[in-house]
Every structure is written in C-alpha cells, then in structure tokens.
Write an enzyme that holds these catalytic residues in place. Structure first.
Site, mmCIF file in Angstrom:
data_model
loop_
_atom_site.group_PDB
_atom_site.id
_atom_site.type_symbol
_atom_site.label_atom_id
_atom_site.label_comp_id
_atom_site.label_asym_id
_atom_site.label_seq_id
_atom_site.Cartn_x
_atom_site.Cartn_y
_atom_site.Cartn_z
ATOM 1 N N ASP A 49 0.650 -1.380 0.062
ATOM 2 C CA ASP A 49 -0.010 -0.026 0.100
ATOM 3 C C ASP A 49 0.729 1.390 -0.008
ATOM 4 O O ASP A 49 0.225 2.321 -0.675
ATOM 5 C CB ASP A 49 -0.911 0.068 1.254
ATOM 6 N N TYR A 163 -7.325 4.817 8.412
ATOM 7 C CA TYR A 163 -7.611 5.463 9.548
ATOM 8 C C TYR A 163 -8.746 5.837 10.085
ATOM 9 O O TYR A 163 -9.199 5.823 10.911
ATOM 10 C CB TYR A 163 -6.573 6.669 9.542
#
Length: 329
Positions: A49, A163
């Site tokens: 990622d 997040y």
C-alpha cells in the site's frame, strides 16, 4: 503495448515483475517518481500500500492507468494482482479484458501552500499526543461546528476503510461521490462523523493548541499547520485497472473480517499492524523507531502476529542477518 514499472523500494519484487514482462516479450521500462512517459499504456506499481500511496502522491496527472502488484499472500488493501498471476493479467490487458476504476483524491492546502494530492486521508493532530486541539469545521465556507478534540480526519471513500474506520468513521463504497469528516475523541458527543458531497470545499480553520499541530498526509508525511487546512476534490482521479468486479465491496468485507479478528488482539499488536499497513515491510529496529514501543513489547507482539498468521518474516536482501516483517492480510 508499452508498460512502465514504478520504481518502488521493493527491489526484489520489481525484479520479479521485470523478468515476467521480459519473458512475455512485453516492452517495459522502469520509471521513477519524476518521469512518467505519456506514451505508456499502463504502469505497474510493484509493492504494498505504501508504494501505491507514494506513486499517487508523485504523479499529478493520471492519464496512464495503473495496475497494483503485490507478492505472494501479502496484498495489503489497495493492491489487486499477485505477482504469480501477472502473466495472466498481462494477457487480459492485451485483450482489453478489464475495467478502469477512477478514484478521486483530495487536493490539500496548508496555510495557503499546496501539498501533494491525497488518496486515503488527511488528518490534523497536535504534535504531542493526548492533547486537545480546538478548531472550526467549515463546509463551502459555512461554519458547521466548533470543536475540541484529539484531532480530525478528512477521508476519501477508498480511505474510509483505513485510519478513518479505526477512528470510528463509516465504511463507504469506493465509487461513492463523497468525502468523510471524522472528529477524533471530541469532548462534545454531538460531534459525529459526517459525509459531505465530494464537490464541497472542506476547511479546518482557527486551529488552536498548547503545542504545535501537524497535518498528516496518508499516514506518512507530516507538515506543520498554523491556522488553516483546506481540502477539495483533486482535478485528476487515479485510474486503477480492475480485473474483478465489486472490488470496493470485497475491500470492505476484508476490513470487516480484520476488525473482527482485532477485537482480542493486544493494543501493541494493533499498532504494529497499522504501522505496517502504511509503511510496508519493516525490520524490528524500524518498528521500534516508528511505534516508540519497547523492544520487548515489539518482540512479543511480533510473536503473536506471526503465530496467528497476520504477518510473515523473511530475510532482508540488504543484510542477510536482518529479518523483515510484512503483512499477510
């Protein structure tokens, strides 16, 4: 067909990709974060990622579609094609047997200075943890709320499972034309995550704190902010090649399964997973530096993650005496 290979940090994976392309007699070349030839038909981003995020930061105009390549059972959450399946992916590219998924990014200005576009999220936090920050949230110039909290996160749909989700935000299907705002640990329980159209301008203004505050770009780069953060939809979306339908739903399902597994996991192990999700493969020394956890805690948490199959260990190509840990989820 001309293919570029983004020059990521994972040299071993890049070499495997280059060899497969050479064996298939595909015209390819390794590119860097400065040059992206317009004549390329596709770009392969080799890595986890973090490599994909770095590429999306570096390239401003996404006219060239990208294919995210990972290795073995490590796929992260943004990649789609295993390097073992790359030959089949190339054949499908030649047959035009794929879909192009346009993913919008966030344009970011900090105190009037333009930063790189953001794929997942942009957050504002005090540099010193466990410290309240005061700010005003504006949408299209209109004040929505005045808040005191640990921080605030602005997320794209694809970032809603990163997040943003960890902080209590909603999971959003990737093709949704929205952005998400998530206050983190607000002192006012009416300050809930909100969803706004992605044609709106978002502002975090009048930032006040006892300590310096920072804007965090996709969980990596940090930039000091004095008073104002402004975000809106970036002009050029990322053009991902997709070989399977319902990629967005599959991504959410994968995150839900991980969330269920995380319930009984030690907090230190969760922090290590989150760090690896953003940073990619790391050594034990790197983990100590980035998480600030004691060596013994890192060692025990890694043992837990290895035993439960969340990470794997391999030998560093730079130093055979050093072990590297990477995600398997």
């Amino acid at each position: 067909m001309k293919i570029g290979i983004f020059n990521s940090a994972d040299g071993n994976l890049m070499n495997k990709v280059k060899k497969i392309l050479d064996d298939l007699s595909v015209d390819s070349k390794i590119t860097n974060d400065e040059v992206m030839p317009a004549e390329l038909d596709f770009v392969l981003v080799a890595g986890g990622d973090r490599a994909i995020l770095n590429y999306c930061h570096a390239i401003k105009d996404f006219t060239v579609p990208i294919v995210a390549i990972s290795e073995s059972d490590f796929t992260g959450f943004l990649g789609q094609v295993d390097v073992k399946e790359l030959d089949q992916a190339i054949k499908r590219l030649k047959k035009n047997d794929y879909e192009i998924d346009e993913v919008y990014r966030l344009s970011v200005q900090v105190d009037g200075k333009e930063l790189e576009p953001v794929l997942n999220d942009v957050a504002v936090f005090p540099r010193k943890s466990a410290t309240l920050m005061e700010y005003i949230l504006k949408v299209d110039g209109r004040e929505l709320w005045h808040d005191n909290s640990d921080g605030v996160i602005l997320s794209t749909p694809i970032g809603s499972t990163a997040y943003c989700m960890s902080a209590g935000g909603p999971m959003v299907l990737q093709n949704s034309q929205v952005f998400v705002v998530v206050p983190v640990n607000s002192v006012d329980n009416t300050r809930r995550p909100i969803i706004v159209p992605n044609n709106a301008k978002l502002e975090i203004t009048d930032i006040l704190c006892r300590y310096l505050c920072e804007v965090v770009i996709d969980g990596g780069r940090r930039v000091r902010v004095k008073t104002n953060l402004e975000c809106k939809k970036y002009e050029f979306p990322v053009r991902f090649i997709r070989f399977t339908k319902n990629f967005s739903a599959d991504l959410i399902a994968k995150k839900v399964k991980l969330a269920e597994d995380l319930l009984n996991m030690p907090a230190s192990a969760k922090l290590i997973l989150k760090t690896m999700e953003y940073e990619g493969p790391l050594s034990q020394k790197d983990l100590i530096k980035k998480t600030l956890l004691p060596e013994r805690t890192i060692r025990l948490s890694l043992s837990h993650l290895l035993n439960h199959g969340y990470v794997r260990k391999k030998t560093s190509l730079r130093d055979a005496r050093q072990k590297i840990y990477e995600l398997r989820i």
